[in-house]
Every structure is written in C-alpha cells, then in structure tokens.
Design an enzyme around this catalytic site. Structure first.
Site, short mmCIF file in Angstrom:
data_model
loop_
_atom_site.label_atom_id
_atom_site.label_comp_id
_atom_site.label_asym_id
_atom_site.label_seq_id
_atom_site.Cartn_x
_atom_site.Cartn_y
_atom_site.Cartn_z
N SER A 206 0.82 -1.20 0.00
CA SER A 206 0.00 0.00 0.00
C SER A 206 0.86 1.26 0.00
CB SER A 206 -0.89 0.00 1.25
OG SER A 206 -1.47 1.27 1.41
N GLY A 208 -0.79 4.09 0.65
CA GLY A 208 -1.77 4.98 1.28
C GLY A 208 -2.77 5.51 0.27
N GLY A 211 -2.74 4.57 -3.57
CA GLY A 211 -3.18 3.28 -4.11
C GLY A 211 -2.31 2.13 -3.66
N GLY A 237 -6.43 -1.17 5.57
CA GLY A 237 -5.58 -2.31 5.23
C GLY A 237 -6.29 -3.63 5.47
N ASP A 238 -7.07 -3.69 6.54
CA ASP A 238 -7.81 -4.92 6.84
C ASP A 238 -8.85 -5.19 5.76
OD1 ASP A 238 -6.30 -4.94 9.20
OD2 ASP A 238 -7.84 -3.81 10.29
#
Lengths: 295, 295
Positions: A206, A208, A211, A237-238
């Site tokens: 990631s 952030g 993308g 993120g999860d």
C-alpha cells in the site's frame, strides 16, 4: 472459500464521546461504545459482511476478552477465540464533539509458552478445514518472534500475512502466499528493493492514498483509488486483505482492483471493520490496474 | 463495631500512564492499574486498613463489576456486592509523566426496579447484623430519588449518609445519624443555615483545606488540619467518613479530630481509599477542635 482469521493481539475497542478534551480536567463521558477489534477481527467482520464464510480465532482473555467474544456473537461473526489467562488489551478512543479523536492503547497481555503451545493445537485443527488463513497484527508479549513462521508452516493452505517489523520478516521467510505491508513497513523489513525477496509468493503493497501495487510472479500491477478519499484510514488495510481473500480465484489485476476499492470504501466508514457498501458497489468496476514493467 | 458500606454506583477505577497527553494523537499506554472504586468502596478500604470489621455491598455488573469484586477479594476487603445486569461504570484517569491527571467518567448502568427490589432484601439482611451503615455516592439511573431514604428507614442501626443534591435532601429527611456534605453541597441542598434542618441528627461539614465542622445536638465544633496539605483530594471525604465510623463511640470533638486527621492523611496518598499512615499516627493527637458558640 472458507477463511480463518488469526488475531494474536486482539483488542476491545472502546469509544468515549465527550464534549471537548481538556488535558487535566474531569470529563463526563456521554456515550460508551464497545466493539471487538484487532486487525484480524476487522478482516473477519468485512468478510462476513461480504458473505464469505469466515471463522475468527486468536487469543482472548479476562473481562475484555469475554466482552470481545460477546460482541462477535452479537455481530454474527463466527468465532473460536482461544482463552488465555492475561487480560486482552483495550483501546480507548476519546471522540470530541469537534470530531477530534484521541486514542489510548493498552500494552496487552503476556502469553505463556504453555498457552502458545495449546493455541497451536487449536489452530492446527481450524486451519485444516479452511481454504485460506489470514494472520494479522502485532505479536503479544511472550510469543517467539517467529510465531507467524510457525503458523504459516502449520497451515497446509495459502496464508496471507499482514504484519510489520521483525514479525513480518520472520513470518515472510516461511513462504506465505501474500504479504500486505505498506511501503514504509516494507522498507523497514527488507534491505533489497524486491518485495518478494522476503520470501512470500506475492506482495500487496500500500502507498496509502496513492493506491496499491501487487508484486507477483506473473507480473506487477498498480492501481489508484477512484477519487481522493477522506475519512478514517484505520481498518483500510484490513479491508484490502478481506478483498484479496474474497477475490482469491480471480486474476491478480482484478484482486488488486477489489482491494483498492474496498480499502477506499473502508476509509469512508467511521469504524474499522466497516465499509461504505454503496461506494464499493459503485466504484469496484471503475478501477483499472496498470501493469508495471520493471527493468 | 461492624460497618456495612453501600455503594450503589460503584466504579472500576482504571489508571493509564502515558508520556504526555496530546489531544488528537495516539498514545501508547505504558502501565495500566485497575482498582475497585466508588465512595463507599473507598470507605470500606480505609476501615479495613484501620482494622475495623467492614463489609462492602452495593451494585456491580458486567465485566467491570466482576473485576471490581476480584480487586476487593485481592485487597482482602470483605464484599457482598449485589449483581445487576448493567455494566458497572469505569473511570479512566490518564496520568502524564508531568503528573497531570485527566479523568474520563463513564455514565454507569441503569438499574431495573426488580434489581432494586431484590437489592433491598439483600441489604436488609446485611444491615441487620451491622452496627453502623454507610451510604455513599451518587444514585445510578433507574433508582428513585428517595432510594437513600428507603435504605435509612430499612436499617435499624445508625446510618451515615454521604451524598449530594436531591439524593442528599431526600435521604436526610429520613433521619440518618450523620450527613457529611461539603459546604457547597450543603448550601445547594438546603435553603436554611442550620445543617440539621435537613433531618439528620448530626452533620460533619467539610470546608476543604480549611477543615471541618461538626454540627450536633450536643454542640458545634470546628477543627483545621495540622498543616497545609497538598496532594490528591479525591477520597479525602471517604476517609473522613471512615474516621467517623472508627471513632463512633468517642465524644464528638474527638471524632471530628480523627476525621480531620485521616482526611488530611488521605490527601497525602496518591490513590483514593489509601492514606498516609505515618502522617495520621503523627498528627491525630495534635488536632484540637474548637467549640463554636452560635448566636
């Protein structure tokens, strides 16, 4: 696709509403909300909402551990948390009327070697009937640094590992199917540029708000969210991990697009483990990953 | 002298240590301390430390209620808290390295009329074998405003009532042996100057750092602490109540002196329910109440 999520350092997430936070003052809390948390628990919540069969396991103890189980039962998320003697950590987020959020995170329990050994037996049985295993978050005190490597090797099915620091480096060396660090975590854990050098078959990295990029043996793809998203990045993120699992049998560019879309939809939801379903449904088809040809 | 303390709105007092409190930031809590609290629980703790036989009752529920009982057992304070379905309130005090303390107080549970009625049966049995009853603190949601009046009338032994607002006014009308408001609470609850007009046989009124005054049918006495005390005033009033109970059969001037000394010793201790025993032992004989001849 039956998923097993593992949260070794689960948390009971408590939210306090107050008028304004004034250091040194006494505050009357007007509302208290309590919710099962921890990264793997959030993944399980998103998978459950997507209709993917999932079982949440991990370690839970004390009053906070009991409240965590109770909340999962109430949410309808199937759980088989393993009991430990230590008290599961709480996080307390103080939200002021202005929207300002101040978080206090307890250190969490210590796990004994006997508890870890007993958990491994429990995990072995659950992993044997899963199609994919997700390992998420930090390791509680008392666990060996290679705890995730042991869990990766014990599972005979693909494993997604979402960790950082030494837990990521040690776990990745056991060869999980996918690791999902953000760029900073990747740089901290690896001295070389290749995200696959850590040992995983693939890496979803990631950047952030910019993308994500998928590094795989079939190629490298990158994708940006459909628009600039503002909101609560906790749990994004999860959601990306949950999307990876839900789209497991699709080609990598499609999985990446799903991860970016669901992650953005999670930023738009106030609580980790939730997502903006309308936004997800509207935008998941818009995202077109671009193949990156590296030299 | 066997004392029964009643804490209808008990609390689990949690203390978080952090480096510095920064509104809007995420804080790693370095230490978590958990302790049974609430005014009557503090009184019981002080009486137990003084060697006075005491039993702590009141209402406790949920995970916080269980932790509250566990802590009393661990502290050796005999307890017979009555179970309710609602979750006992927590207070979270965030203490920074600078010593700055910021407190968050949860609203607490609602008590059903069935629970209140069942508690009254429990209380009746416990009060029947006590020599003195202490009623302390606020009333949780769901209880009638005259809850303390009912408890005063149900006991056939002397009752000390430490409450404020409408709970004090309604409770005092039932004729407890002593009420223990501070000056501000007294002014708020009564329109006349005579502290005994509310209905109690005696009143021990605190003027904070200036000391206390005992209003009784035998006379009025006032006493100041031995020196200017700095520290934590939380729990000082509870220590004064404990002193009153421990010195029950002494003449009023002596009881007043004990209350002032133990209250000052409590200010010098960091936690409510504790007191500086050396200070108490050193100063309790120094304090000489002065009789006040009112016109």
């Amino acid at each position: 696709m039956r998923a097993l999520t593992v949260t070794l350092n689960a948390a009971l997430d408590v939210t306090y509403r107050v008028g304004a936070l004034r250091p040194g003052a006494t505050h009357r809390v007007t509302d208290v909300a309590v919710r099962a948390g921890g990264k793997g628990v959030n993944v399980a919540r998103v998978l459950h909402a997507l209709g993917v069969p999932v079982l949440a396991t991990g370690l839970a103890g004390g009053g906070a551990g009991a409240a965590l189980r109770d909340d999962l039962v109430l949410s309808g998320v199937p759980q088989a948390m393993f009991p430990i003697a230590g008290e599961t950590r709480r996080t307390v987020t103080v939200v002021a009327e202005s929207g300002q959020a101040t978080l206090f995170a307890e250190p969490g329990p210590s796990v004994t070697s006997g508890e870890w050994s007993d958990f491994l037996g429990h995990y072995r049985e659950l992993a044997a009937v899963a199609d994919v295993v997700v390992l998420s978050g930090s390791l509680p005190k008392g666990l060996p640094v290679d705890a995730y490597a042991t869990l990766v090797r014990t599972a005979s099915v693909p494993v997604v590992l979402d960790a950082d620091g030494s837990a990521l480096a040690a776990g990745a060396s056991a060869g999980p199917a996918v690791i999902t660090p953000n760029r900073g975590e990747l740089t901290a854990a690896s001295e070389v540029d290749d995200p696959l050098a850590l040992g995983a078959a693939a890496a979803l990295v990631s950047d952030g708000a910019q993308g994500m990029t998928a590094y795989t043996c079939e190629g490298v793809w990158t994708a940006a969210p459909p628009e600039v998203i503002t909101g609560n990045p906790t749990g994004a993120g999860d959601a990306a991990v949950a999307a990876l699992v839900a789209a497991w049998h699709l080609p990598w560019p499609r999985r990446l697009a799903e991860a970016v879309a669901l992650s953005a939809a999670a930023v738009r939801a106030p609580l980790a483990g939730d997502f903006d379903r309308a936004f997800y449904d509207q935008h998941r088809a818009d995202i077109t990953p671009r193949e990156v040809h590296e030299d």
